[in-house]
Scaffold this motif. Structure first.
Motif, short mmCIF file in Angstrom:
data_model
loop_
_atom_site.label_atom_id
_atom_site.label_comp_id
_atom_site.label_asym_id
_atom_site.label_seq_id
_atom_site.Cartn_x
_atom_site.Cartn_y
_atom_site.Cartn_z
N VAL A 4 -3.19 4.96 -4.17
CA VAL A 4 -3.55 4.91 -5.38
C VAL A 4 -2.36 5.32 -6.11
O VAL A 4 -1.86 6.53 -6.06
CB VAL A 4 -4.76 5.95 -5.63
CG1 VAL A 4 -5.27 5.85 -7.20
CG2 VAL A 4 -5.86 5.62 -4.93
N GLU A 5 -1.93 4.66 -7.21
CA GLU A 5 -0.68 4.86 -7.77
C GLU A 5 -1.05 6.26 -8.76
O GLU A 5 -1.93 6.25 -9.43
CB GLU A 5 -0.53 3.51 -8.81
CG GLU A 5 0.78 2.86 -8.42
CD GLU A 5 1.03 1.67 -9.24
OE1 GLU A 5 2.35 2.09 -9.83
OE2 GLU A 5 0.58 0.77 -9.23
N GLY A 6 0.09 6.96 -8.70
CA GLY A 6 -0.20 8.28 -9.32
C GLY A 6 -0.74 9.34 -8.62
O GLY A 6 -1.10 10.49 -9.16
N SER A 7 -1.49 9.29 -7.44
CA SER A 7 -2.28 10.18 -6.64
C SER A 7 -1.51 11.11 -6.11
O SER A 7 -0.32 10.86 -5.90
CB SER A 7 -3.16 9.46 -5.86
OG SER A 7 -2.31 8.84 -4.75
N PRO A 8 -1.97 12.21 -5.65
CA PRO A 8 -1.05 13.20 -5.22
C PRO A 8 -0.44 12.90 -3.79
O PRO A 8 -1.08 11.90 -3.38
CB PRO A 8 -2.10 14.32 -4.90
CG PRO A 8 -3.34 14.39 -5.99
CD PRO A 8 -3.27 12.66 -6.14
N SER A 10 1.22 13.93 0.27
CA SER A 10 1.49 15.08 1.10
C SER A 10 2.84 14.43 1.89
O SER A 10 3.47 13.49 1.80
CB SER A 10 0.48 14.67 2.32
OG SER A 10 -0.81 14.95 2.10
N ARG A 60 4.01 12.29 -9.21
CA ARG A 60 3.07 12.42 -8.20
C ARG A 60 3.04 13.93 -7.61
O ARG A 60 4.19 14.11 -6.88
CB ARG A 60 3.01 11.29 -7.11
CG ARG A 60 2.74 9.94 -7.59
CD ARG A 60 2.89 8.98 -6.53
NE ARG A 60 1.85 9.06 -5.37
CZ ARG A 60 1.71 8.33 -4.60
NH1 ARG A 60 2.40 7.41 -4.24
NH2 ARG A 60 0.49 8.46 -3.77
N GLN A 63 0.46 17.94 -3.25
CA GLN A 63 -0.64 18.76 -2.79
C GLN A 63 -0.49 19.52 -1.54
O GLN A 63 -1.07 20.68 -1.35
CB GLN A 63 -1.96 18.20 -3.11
CG GLN A 63 -2.46 18.14 -4.53
CD GLN A 63 -3.98 17.55 -4.43
OE1 GLN A 63 -4.46 17.16 -3.83
NE2 GLN A 63 -4.38 17.75 -5.69
N HIS A 275 -7.51 17.07 2.38
CA HIS A 275 -6.93 16.30 1.49
C HIS A 275 -6.98 14.82 2.04
O HIS A 275 -6.21 14.35 2.88
CB HIS A 275 -5.50 16.65 1.51
CG HIS A 275 -5.00 17.82 0.70
ND1 HIS A 275 -5.03 18.10 -0.38
CD2 HIS A 275 -5.12 19.05 1.31
CE1 HIS A 275 -5.13 19.50 -1.01
NE2 HIS A 275 -4.98 19.98 0.43
N ASP A 277 -7.19 10.52 2.08
CA ASP A 277 -6.65 9.51 1.31
C ASP A 277 -5.41 9.77 0.49
O ASP A 277 -4.97 9.12 -0.49
CB ASP A 277 -7.67 8.84 0.44
CG ASP A 277 -8.77 8.37 1.11
OD1 ASP A 277 -8.76 7.80 2.31
OD2 ASP A 277 -9.83 8.40 0.67
N ARG A 278 -4.56 10.56 1.10
CA ARG A 278 -3.32 10.97 0.63
C ARG A 278 -2.21 10.18 1.25
O ARG A 278 -1.91 10.10 2.39
CB ARG A 278 -2.96 12.33 0.73
CG ARG A 278 -3.51 13.29 -0.05
CD ARG A 278 -3.61 13.34 -1.47
NE ARG A 278 -4.46 14.34 -2.14
CZ ARG A 278 -5.55 14.10 -2.98
NH1 ARG A 278 -5.96 12.74 -2.80
NH2 ARG A 278 -6.23 14.85 -3.41
N ASP A 279 -1.28 9.59 0.62
CA ASP A 279 -0.15 8.82 1.39
C ASP A 279 0.90 10.03 1.67
O ASP A 279 1.00 11.14 1.11
CB ASP A 279 0.82 8.17 0.11
CG ASP A 279 0.34 6.91 -0.27
OD1 ASP A 279 -0.59 6.49 0.48
OD2 ASP A 279 0.68 6.36 -1.46
#
Length: 386
Positions: A4-8, A10, A60, A63, A275, A277-279
């Protein structure tokens, strides 16, 4: 392009160096006393951070961050500071209390001063490699560390306010018995870490050279291994820990236990996490990352990794893009690992499939497990039994 663009984000950083080999270890590690090798590696690592960061939006927030190894605290303090400074320059680290910044600790080479530095650098969770407190087991695996050493590090970490302390234990090691491991568990319960990871030792001497130092005849047999696992589950649950699943336990007030209860638990390369679904952007030799539906791994050997960096390249060695089928099966596996059941209707709605026909072969194979009382196939879902 990320999940998700802009998502936090890892981040994972692999620091492979150790000062001595633990015979059970299957990690990608380099045993050395030459700090010049460490200095050279950190220089290459800093280059990789700079190059990879160009592909990610600076807005981004990171987290979650984890330093693994090897022995991350083998690095001199100035190198750890350099590394965090570069990560902070090229990514958006945060001091938000909800962050999950963790690092693996070897109690034998970590003192109060090092813990103070880690806290100052933003780490709020540490994982201590304990494995077993029995001296004969420790000698058999070349990792002698008295319980007093672990306790000293543990008490320092508590005094410094680390939010969460994790112990790693291993069952199935040479010379382990139910009696000796029971004593180890009793000592652990007295210390009361927030989380426990209790792994089963995998003896693969053809793959891991250090394991050739372990005599197969000293290993517990299969029934004893199962007994050690059952002993662990029984003792820790009786002591008030929540069995998160597979190899993890946590106190009821820990975020992992809360996520298990409310259905938000997730499993990644770094084990159970809150956490989802974090990239995952990963750095260092052999490190594996996941960006959207792409898995990518760096070179596994240190010379290949450093040569790629010296050429001006990203040190990526191999990658694979997940297909629609991969994503469906990943979702199912995650539900089994994290929740102990598969919600067939939920999978159908999310992925646009008819569960019974899509997994017809697998459902047929599960009949044998149902006959053995291992799974329950009623009520529109597949549930693991205790």
């Amino acid at each position: 392009r990320g999940a998700v663009e802009g998502s936090p984000l890892s981040l994972y950083v692999h620091l492979p160096f150790c000062f001595s080999p633990c015979f059970y270890c299957g990690c990608n590690k380099v045993v050395t006393h030459q700090l010049s090798r460490v200095d050279a590696y950190v220089r290459h690592l800093l280059d990789e951070v700079g190059r990879r960061s160009a592909f990610f939006d600076r807005e981004r927030v990171v987290q979650q961050m984890h330093f693994g190894g090897g022995t991350p605290t083998f690095l001199p303090k100035k190198r750890l500071i350099e590394l965090i400074d570069r990560l902070e320059r090229d990514f958006q680290l945060t001091d938000d209390p909800s962050r999950d910044y963790s690092i693996e600790i070897d109690p034998r080479v970590t003192n109060h001063s090092m813990l103070q530095l880690l806290a100052a650098l933003g780490f709020n969770r540490i994982s201590l490699g304990v494995q077993d407190f029995d001296e004969s087991v420790q000698r058999a695996v070349n990792r002698v560390q008295p319980a007093s050493t672990v306790m000293s590090v543990y008490e320092s970490a508590r005094a410094l306010g680390f939010r969460s302390i994790n112990f790693d234990l291993i069952y199935g090691l040479p010379c382990q018995t139910a009696a000796t491991f029971s004593e180890t568990l009793d000592r652990v319960i007295e210390m009361r870490p927030d989380r426990l990871a209790v792994y089963g030792y995998a003896h693969m001497p053809k793959l891991f050279k250090a394991q050739r130092q372990i005599r197969a005849g000293d290993l517990p047999d299969a029934p004893t291994r199962l007994g050690l696992l059952q002993l662990t589950v029984d003792k820790l649950c009786t002591a008030g820990y929540v069995y998160i699943g597979m190899d993890h336990f946590a106190l009821p007030e820990d975020s992992l236990a809360i996520a298990r209860e409310n259905g938000t638990l997730h499993r990644s390369f770094q084990g159970y996490t809150t956490h989802a679904d974090r990239d995952l952007v990963s750095f260092g030799v052999s490190a594996i990352g996941q960006i959207g539906d792409l898995y990518i791994q760096n070179h596994k050997s240190l010379p290949e990794y450093e040569t790629a960096i010296a050429r001006g390249d990203l040190p990526s060695h191999q990658g694979t893009r997940m297909s629609a089928d991969d994503l469906i099966r990943k979702d199912v596996i995650n539900q089994i690992m994290c929740h102990g059941f598969v919600d067939a209707a939920g999978i159908e709605g999310k992925h646009g499939i008819e569960f019974g026909s899509y997994f017809g072969k697998e459902l047929q194979q599960l009949q044998a497990l149902q006959a053995d009382g291992l799974v329950d196939l009623t009520g529109g879902r597949i549930a693991l039994t205790p």
